[in-house]
Design a protein around this motif. Structure first.
Motif, PDB file in Angstrom:
ATOM      1  N   LYS A   1      69.561  33.710  14.664  1.00 29.21           N
ATOM      2  CA  LYS A   1      68.252  33.120  14.863  1.00 29.21           C
ATOM      3  C   LYS A   1      67.543  32.965  13.534  1.00 29.21           C
ATOM      4  O   LYS A   1      67.659  33.821  12.655  1.00 29.21           O
TER       5      LYS A   1
ATOM      6  N   ASN B   1      67.712  28.650  17.106  1.00 29.40           N
ATOM      7  CA  ASN B   1      68.809  29.467  17.622  1.00 29.40           C
ATOM      8  C   ASN B   1      70.097  28.689  17.394  1.00 29.40           C
ATOM      9  O   ASN B   1      70.304  27.624  17.994  1.00 29.40           O
ATOM     10  N   LEU B   2      70.940  29.196  16.498  1.00 29.50           N
ATOM     11  CA  LEU B   2      72.122  28.456  16.063  1.00 29.50           C
ATOM     12  C   LEU B   2      73.395  29.262  16.287  1.00 29.50           C
ATOM     13  O   LEU B   2      73.359  30.479  16.441  1.00 29.50           O
ATOM     14  N   LYS B   3      74.513  28.551  16.286  1.00 29.47           N
ATOM     15  CA  LYS B   3      75.827  29.175  16.429  1.00 29.47           C
ATOM     16  C   LYS B   3      76.729  28.702  15.293  1.00 29.47           C
ATOM     17  O   LYS B   3      76.589  27.592  14.774  1.00 29.47           O
ATOM     18  N   SER B   4      77.670  29.545  14.920  1.00 31.96           N
ATOM     19  CA  SER B   4      78.647  29.178  13.887  1.00 31.96           C
ATOM     20  C   SER B   4      79.922  29.976  14.111  1.00 31.96           C
ATOM     21  O   SER B   4      79.944  30.942  14.894  1.00 31.96           O
TER      22      SER B   4
ATOM     23  N   SER C   1      76.195  33.956  17.018  1.00 29.68           N
ATOM     24  CA  SER C   1      74.892  33.310  17.103  1.00 29.68           C
ATOM     25  C   SER C   1      73.938  33.992  16.137  1.00 29.68           C
ATOM     26  O   SER C   1      74.081  35.175  15.833  1.00 29.68           O
TER      27      SER C   1
ATOM     28  N   ASN D   1      70.310  37.684  11.366  1.00 32.08           N
ATOM     29  CA  ASN D   1      69.210  36.756  11.574  1.00 32.08           C
ATOM     30  C   ASN D   1      68.577  36.361  10.244  1.00 32.08           C
ATOM     31  O   ASN D   1      68.740  37.043   9.231  1.00 32.08           O
TER      32      ASN D   1
END
Length: 372
Positions: free
Chosen positions: A29, A67-70, A27, A98
Motif C-alpha cells: 500500500k 493498493n498495488l500488487k507485484s 501486495s 508499505n
C-alpha cells in the motif's frame, strides 16, 4: 586521444521492472500526502515486460492512497499528470513493505518516499550518483573558465581529472553491487547505468560476478547478460565479430578475408590529430612485420572521402582501408563500441582478439611477443 567523456545522469530514462526466480506475488500500500498542488489526482507508473502501466488516485484533503500488487521488487515513479513520460517525476522502489510518500506538487523531484529495504538501497545509490554529479559539474565549470582564459595547463589538468572521475564512477557502481548482491537496485545499475559504451565490458562482467544467485533470473540481470553475450565479439579472448565495409575503390572487404594472419583493426580518421601523430608508429610496425603474417585493416571515421584518401597517401598507410563515411556514426565503430580514437584491436590468426589499444612501442612489443 579524441573521446567522448562519460557523463553521469540524474534522469533515469529507462524505467523497467523484472521478474525473480521463485518469487511470490505480494501486495503493498502507498499512503501519501501532497502539498503545493491544486490538482485532483496523482499518478504512479511502472513497466512490466516492456509494457507501460499507470494508476491514479484521488487527492482528498491533501491525502491519497494506492493498493498495488507485484511479483518482485520493482521501480515506480510518481507524476502529477497522466503522462507516463512526464518530467519531472519522482522515482522510487517498492517491495513487500508499505510505502509512505510525502509529495511537493510544485517540486515533485524533491519529494520524499519512505519504503522497504529496496528503497533504502535506492536512496543510498542516489547519494553515490549525486556525489559524482556534483564533482562533474564543478569540473565542467572549471573547464569553461579555463577555456575562456585560454589556460591550457588548467585544461589539461581538468581533462586528467575527468578521466580519474570516470574511473572512480565505474568503481563506485561496481562497489555498490558488491555491497548489495541481492538488491533489485544492483540489477538496475548493471543493466541501466553500466549500459554505457564508455564503460568497459570487463567491468560489467565483474559487476555481474558479484550478483547473488537469488537474482540471477531477474529481468535486469538477464538483459545485462544478453547484452554481454552480444558484445563478446569485441572482448579480448573471444572471436572478433566479423564485419564488412567498402574500400576507397568501393569494393567490400571483410575482416574474415584476413583469416590466418595477425590483423590490427585500426580505428582512426584524417581529421583526428592524435591518430595522425600515432600513424608513424603504426607504419613502423607494419613495415617490420608485414612479411611475417601481420597486416592492418584501417577503419576510418571520416565522412569526406577525398580527405580520407589524401591522409592515407600522405601518411604512407599502405595497408587495407575501409569506411562507410558516416563519421562518428561508423557502423563498425558502433559494433565495437568505439567512442574515442585512435583505438585498435589486435586479432590473432585464429580470429580471436589478443589485445586492445596498443599504441607507441606497445604495438611492436606485442608483435615481437607473438610473432616468432
Amino acid at each position: 586521444m579524441i573521446k567522448k567523456l562519460l557523463t553521469f545522469s540524474l534522469g533515469l530514462l529507462f524505467l523497467s521492472s523484472f521478474s525473480q526466480q521463485k518469487s511470490k506475488p505480494f501486495s503493498f500500500k502507498i499512503d501519501g500526502s501532497i502539498r503545493n498542488f491544486t490538482g485532483k489526482k496523482i499518478y504512479v507508473h511502472h513497466k512490466w515486460e516492456e509494457k507501460d502501466y499507470s494508476d491514479s488516485a484521488n487527492i482528498v484533503n491533501g491525502k491519497f492512497s494506492f493498493n498495488l500488487k507485484s511479483i518482485d521488487p520493482n521501480m515506480y515513479w510518481f507524476t502529477t499528470t497522466n503522462n507516463i513520460n512526464a518530467q519531472p517525476n519522482l522515482i522510487f522502489f517498492a517491495d513487500a513493505s508499505n510505502v509512505k510518500a510525502s509529495l511537493i506538487g510544485d517540486s515533485i523531484y524533491n519529494s520524499k518516499v519512505e519504503a522497504g529495504q529496496t528503497q533504502k538501497d535506492y536512496l543510498e545509490y542516489r547519494t553515490v550518483i549525486n556525489n559524482f554529479v556534483a564533482q562533474q559539474q564543478k569540473l565542467q565549470t572549471d573547464y569553461n573558465a579555463a577555456t575562456q582564459s585560454n589556460d591550457y595547463n588548467a585544461l589539461n589538468a581538468i581533462r586528467a581529472e575527468y578521466g580519474s572521475l570516470n574511473t572512480q564512477f565505474i568503481s563506485g557502481l561496481k562497489n555498490f553491487v558488491k555491497m548489495h548482491p541481492k538488491s533489485a537496485v544492483s540489477g538496475f545499475i548493471i543493466y541501466n547505468d553500466m549500459n554505457n559504451p564508455n564503460i568497459p565490458y570487463e567491468d560489467v562482467l565483474e559487476a555481474l560476478s558479484y550478483v547473488d544467485k537469488s537474482i540471477e533470473e531477474t529481468k535486469f540481470i538477464k538483459l545485462a547478460n544478453k547484452r554481454v553475450e552480444s558484445v563478446k565479439g569485441t572482448m579480448v579472448g573471444y572471436p572478433a565479430t566479423n564485419f564488412s565495409q567498402n574500400t576507397p575503390d568501393g569494393k567490400p572487404l571483410k575482416l574474415s578475408d584476413f583469416k590466418g594472419k595477425y590483423v590490427l583493426v585500426d580505428f582512426w580518421a584524417s581529421w583526428c590529430g592524435p591518430c595522425r601523430q600515432e600513424n608513424p608508429n603504426v607504419v613502423a610496425a607494419f613495415s617490420k612485420y608485414k612479411d611475417k603474417g601481420f597486416t592492418i585493416l584501417g577503419v576510418s571515421f571520416d565522412s569526406n572521402k577525398d580527405k580520407w584518401v589524401e591522409a592515407i597517401q600522405k601518411d604512407n598507410l599502405t595497408w587495407s582501408h575501409v569506411s562507410d563515411l558516416k563519421g562518428w556514426g561508423n557502423e563498425v565503430g558502433k559494433m565495437y563500441s568505439i567512442t574515442s580514437i585512435p583505438q585498435n584491436i589486435l586479432v590473432g590468426k585464429d580470429g580471436k582478439i589478443i589485445a586492445k589499444n596498443l599504441r607507441g612501442a606497445a604495438l611492436e612489443e606485442k608483435l615481437a611477443e607473438i610473432i616468432k
